[in-house]
Motif scaffolding. Sequence first.
Motif, PDB file in Angstrom:
ATOM      1  N   PHE A  85      48.013 -19.128  19.356  1.00 38.80           N
ATOM      2  CA  PHE A  85      46.564 -19.069  19.216  1.00 38.80           C
ATOM      3  C   PHE A  85      46.142 -17.814  18.449  1.00 38.80           C
ATOM      4  CE2 PHE A  85      46.982 -22.184  22.494  1.00 38.80           C
ATOM      5  CZ  PHE A  85      45.822 -22.934  22.485  1.00 38.80           C
ATOM      6  N   PHE A  86      46.971 -16.775  18.518  1.00 37.46           N
ATOM      7  CA  PHE A  86      46.685 -15.517  17.828  1.00 37.46           C
ATOM      8  C   PHE A  86      47.863 -15.140  16.938  1.00 37.46           C
ATOM      9  CE2 PHE A  86      44.028 -15.562  21.583  1.00 37.46           C
ATOM     10  CZ  PHE A  86      42.800 -15.109  21.095  1.00 37.46           C
ATOM     11  N   PRO A  87      48.072 -15.888  15.857  1.00 34.26           N
ATOM     12  CA  PRO A  87      49.266 -15.674  15.025  1.00 34.26           C
ATOM     13  C   PRO A  87      49.324 -14.292  14.382  1.00 34.26           C
ATOM     14  CG  PRO A  87      47.729 -17.181  13.957  1.00 34.26           C
ATOM     15  CD  PRO A  87      47.245 -17.001  15.357  1.00 34.26           C
ATOM     16  N   ASN A  88      48.178 -13.634  14.220  1.00 35.46           N
ATOM     17  CA  ASN A  88      48.165 -12.316  13.585  1.00 35.46           C
ATOM     18  C   ASN A  88      48.529 -11.192  14.541  1.00 35.46           C
ATOM     19  OD1 ASN A  88      47.359 -13.432  11.118  1.00 35.46           O
ATOM     20  ND2 ASN A  88      45.195 -13.278  11.647  1.00 35.46           N
ATOM     21  N   HIS A  89      48.725 -11.518  15.809  1.00 29.33           N
ATOM     22  CA  HIS A  89      49.030 -10.478  16.798  1.00 29.33           C
ATOM     23  C   HIS A  89      50.425 -10.593  17.400  1.00 29.33           C
ATOM     24  CE1 HIS A  89      44.622 -10.250  16.628  1.00 29.33           C
ATOM     25  NE2 HIS A  89      44.762  -9.016  17.061  1.00 29.33           N
ATOM     26  N   ILE A  90      51.131 -11.666  17.100  1.00 33.20           N
ATOM     27  CA  ILE A  90      52.453 -11.816  17.704  1.00 33.20           C
ATOM     28  C   ILE A  90      53.435 -10.813  17.100  1.00 33.20           C
ATOM     29  CG2 ILE A  90      52.063 -14.230  18.284  1.00 33.20           C
ATOM     30  CD1 ILE A  90      53.781 -15.018  15.915  1.00 33.20           C
ATOM     31  N   LEU A  91      54.453 -10.472  17.879  1.00 37.04           N
ATOM     32  CA  LEU A  91      55.431  -9.465  17.485  1.00 37.04           C
ATOM     33  C   LEU A  91      56.800 -10.108  17.242  1.00 37.04           C
ATOM     34  CD1 LEU A  91      54.522  -6.685  20.078  1.00 37.04           C
ATOM     35  CD2 LEU A  91      53.658  -6.964  17.746  1.00 37.04           C
TER      36      LEU A  91
END
Length: 258
Positions: free
Chosen positions: A85-91
């Motif tokens: 849902f938050f692809p820009n925040h995954i590590l």
Amino acid sequence: MNFLEPSTVLDLQNIRDELVKMEDTIIFDFIERSHFARCSGVYQANNAEVDIPNFDGSFLDWSLMQIEIVHSQLRRFESPDQTPFFPNHILKPILPSINYPKVLASYDAEINYNTKIKNLYIDHIVPMIAKRSGEQKEQMGSVTMIDIETLQNLSRRIHFGKFVAEAKYQSNKELYKKLILEKDVNGIMENITNSQVEEKILERLRVKAQVYGVDPTNKEGERKITPEYLVRIYRDFVIPMTKEVEVEYLLRRLEDEK
């Protein structure tokens, strides 16, 4: 389903079997959510009841993002059937990467319906399955956790449309190439739609809701989820959005052929 063996992943019967398993998971998620009130405050951006420093969004959004950050480090989103849902925040994962064979087209990660799925869940599904309207402030954490689990399972189910689309494309390339070149959205939709299969899904859901939605020792007791609501959720929301995913995926399929 073994994503290390591409031939099994694109077998339509295997895909259908996997979708049947997902039904049970989603039904029990709905039943668990039905124990709580609607708790609209969980979904309100910048709710005064919850102080989240340096975050502009809802308590659900913040919680979901935090969980995805952790799950990404456990390589959840390396799996081809998982869509963040938050692809820009995954590590990056802490665990060693798994080199899954590429089954879907190169752009598959760009097809992300999770914002639509979240809005659908909050605006339409929760009001149908919640025990009652109103707040349960002492249960905000519990509500949020079951919401996250339900959203992740709905996301997996709906985005599985990409595997369905690829399997159908591989089974009849000439037909789909023609439809894609003509940008024939209606033709693609007609060819991916199997009304008999959809009716079987709805009938199976109706039976499952009748069995799972009531205490078997007290069949006169309160029903946790009604068959009508479950069928409506799939008929009006889950199945149509899955087909949207399929159509969008197929419309771009010739990009990889080049």
